[in-house]
Design a protein around this motif. Structure first.
Motif, PDB file in Angstrom:
ATOM      1  N   ILE A 103     -26.911  38.666  20.462  1.00  0.00           N
ATOM      2  CA  ILE A 103     -27.023  37.712  19.647  1.00  0.00           C
ATOM      3  C   ILE A 103     -25.460  37.012  19.616  1.00  0.00           C
ATOM      4  O   ILE A 103     -24.300  37.608  19.790  1.00  0.00           O
ATOM      5  CB  ILE A 103     -27.411  37.816  18.116  1.00  0.00           C
ATOM      6  N   LEU A 142     -26.779  30.492  23.284  1.00  0.00           N
ATOM      7  CA  LEU A 142     -28.362  30.574  23.445  1.00  0.00           C
ATOM      8  C   LEU A 142     -28.859  29.748  24.646  1.00  0.00           C
ATOM      9  O   LEU A 142     -29.720  29.810  25.208  1.00  0.00           O
ATOM     10  CB  LEU A 142     -28.788  30.199  21.997  1.00  0.00           C
ATOM     11  N   GLY A 149     -30.614  34.663  20.158  1.00  0.00           N
ATOM     12  CA  GLY A 149     -30.453  34.014  18.688  1.00  0.00           C
ATOM     13  C   GLY A 149     -28.910  33.633  18.382  1.00  0.00           C
ATOM     14  O   GLY A 149     -28.171  34.438  19.197  1.00  0.00           O
ATOM     15  N   CYS A 161     -37.032  26.588  21.015  1.00  0.00           N
ATOM     16  CA  CYS A 161     -36.228  27.584  19.990  1.00  0.00           C
ATOM     17  C   CYS A 161     -36.713  27.110  18.354  1.00  0.00           C
ATOM     18  O   CYS A 161     -37.137  25.865  18.167  1.00  0.00           O
ATOM     19  CB  CYS A 161     -34.792  27.697  20.004  1.00  0.00           C
ATOM     20  N   TRP A 276     -29.492  29.582  11.784  1.00  0.00           N
ATOM     21  CA  TRP A 276     -29.962  30.693  12.463  1.00  0.00           C
ATOM     22  C   TRP A 276     -30.782  30.097  13.626  1.00  0.00           C
ATOM     23  O   TRP A 276     -31.762  29.662  13.254  1.00  0.00           O
ATOM     24  CB  TRP A 276     -30.539  31.836  12.017  1.00  0.00           C
ATOM     25  N   HIS A 277     -30.567  30.001  14.749  1.00  0.00           N
ATOM     26  CA  HIS A 277     -31.401  29.699  16.040  1.00  0.00           C
ATOM     27  C   HIS A 277     -31.757  30.839  16.618  1.00  0.00           C
ATOM     28  O   HIS A 277     -31.099  31.586  17.112  1.00  0.00           O
ATOM     29  CB  HIS A 277     -30.678  28.642  16.965  1.00  0.00           C
ATOM     30  N   CYS A 278     -33.013  30.646  17.236  1.00  0.00           N
ATOM     31  CA  CYS A 278     -33.831  31.923  18.078  1.00  0.00           C
ATOM     32  C   CYS A 278     -34.773  31.329  19.014  1.00  0.00           C
ATOM     33  O   CYS A 278     -35.294  30.452  18.536  1.00  0.00           O
ATOM     34  CB  CYS A 278     -33.904  33.235  17.279  1.00  0.00           C
ATOM     35  N   TRP A 279     -35.263  32.271  19.763  1.00  0.00           N
ATOM     36  CA  TRP A 279     -36.295  31.791  20.757  1.00  0.00           C
ATOM     37  C   TRP A 279     -37.532  31.571  19.700  1.00  0.00           C
ATOM     38  O   TRP A 279     -37.817  32.593  19.001  1.00  0.00           O
ATOM     39  CB  TRP A 279     -36.490  32.679  21.832  1.00  0.00           C
ATOM     40  N   LEU A 286     -37.408  40.043  16.853  1.00  0.00           N
ATOM     41  CA  LEU A 286     -36.854  38.662  16.507  1.00  0.00           C
ATOM     42  C   LEU A 286     -37.275  38.435  15.219  1.00  0.00           C
ATOM     43  O   LEU A 286     -36.315  37.847  14.302  1.00  0.00           O
ATOM     44  CB  LEU A 286     -37.178  37.583  17.496  1.00  0.00           C
ATOM     45  N   THR A 290     -34.555  37.778  12.232  1.00  0.00           N
ATOM     46  CA  THR A 290     -34.536  36.427  11.504  1.00  0.00           C
ATOM     47  C   THR A 290     -34.436  36.965   9.808  1.00  0.00           C
ATOM     48  O   THR A 290     -33.716  36.159   9.132  1.00  0.00           O
ATOM     49  CB  THR A 290     -35.648  35.643  11.931  1.00  0.00           C
TER      50      THR A 290
END
Length: 304
Positions: A103, A142, A149, A161, A276-279, A286, A290
């Motif tokens: 990350i 990312l 993330g 995302c 916070w960005h994530c797939w 994940l 998060t």
């Protein structure tokens, strides 16, 4: 549908993450020739070049897609590992070195609220890799598929995302008490900021100039800057009397309360909103990342 050799995919990832074939071979405990052969086989299967042989090495667009695919496979394996541990607690399994969950987090968050958020996951054996960059640039990691993330100031989600608001981190201008008495006894103002040395994180860091511009209603400012590429290092430089710095209030709260540092612009704080960005994938790992980050941010950062 074609399937890809997992070992070849990990070779591609290792080459990019380690910055070369030799270090990739060392990480994977194979020969450099074997790394090259696996990459060539993968490129032959795809029908295109995956690595630009430049300095530094860079993945092509196709290479970036496969890197993202590899990271997703790592997430699946990490989810499986956690499920197996619940079913067989005595299992001595565990992720291999090349299966790290990466990350990207800005340095100020690492130095304040983000590491405590990850305590439980790290202690449970999640093979975390934290990459640091300026909060305006972590999303690039990312976008390019290097991480699953990131913590960033950017609000717009990338395709595929999801984004979660974390809260705002206030930044304040500080100096050592002796420096402030000698160089800015009336505090920071529109007439003296040009003469003061500002300690910035690196050349990407525009927080110093943004703070001054917004505090005094200026469109553009030119500062005399020194660079110390560490959040804690910036604070140590301020304590040593190098100059002033705009830093996260969380990082210096105790020093301000003890009077070792003084707020030289007490009428203004610059709030930096973090996300916070994530797939957008179904993954227990994940989800836990998060939840941990949003929970810690909720107690440490300012809402809204």
């Amino acid at each position: 549908m074609s399937t890809f050799d997992p070992d070849a995919l990990e070779c591609l990832a290792a080459i990019v993450e380690e910055g070369g074939f030799e270090r990739a071979a060392q990480r994977l405990s194979i020969t450099q020739s074997a790394v090259s052969q696996r990459l060539r086989a993968l490129e032959a299967q795809i029908g295109t070049v995956l690595i630009v042989r430049s300095r530094p090495l860079k993945p092509t667009s196709a290479g970036q897609l496969l890197l993202k695919h590899t990271k997703q496979l790592r997430l699946l394996r990490a989810d499986l590992e956690r499920d197996l541990k619940e079913l067989a607690p005595s299992s001595t399994g565990g992720a291999r070195e090349e299966e790290r969950i990466s990350i990207a987090v800005n340095a100020d968050s690492i130095a304040t609220w983000a590491l405590p958020a990850l305590n439980d996951l790290a202690r449970q054996g999640l093979p975390l890799e934290i990459i640091h960059d300026d909060q305006d640039f972590t999303q690039d990691w990312l976008r390019e598929g290097h991480v699953v993330g990131c913590v960033t100031t950017l609000k717009q989600a990338l395709r595929g995302c999801k984004v979660v608001p974390l809260g705002a981190m206030p930044y304040v201008a500080v100096a050592h008490a002796d420096f402030a008495r000698a160089h800015c006894p009336q505090g920071l103002n529109p007439h003296n900021f040009r003469e003061l040395p500002f300690i910035a994180f690196n050349r990407k860091d525009d927080g110093q100039s943004e703070f001054v511009a917004k505090a005094f209603g200026l469109k553009r400012v030119q500062l005399n800057q020194l660079f110390v590429p560490s959040s804690e290092g910036q604070v140590r430089a301020v304590l040593a009397g190098w100059g002033v710095s705009v830093v996260a209030e969380l990082l210096v709260r105790g020093l301000l309360e003890r009077g070792e540092l003084v707020n030289i612009a007490p009428g203004y704080a610059l709030p930096i909103q973090l996300y916070w960005h994530c797939w957008n994938l179904e993954s227990e790992v994940l989800d836990q990342l998060t939840a941990a980050l949003t929970r810690s941010a909720g107690s440490a950062l300012v809402n809204g």
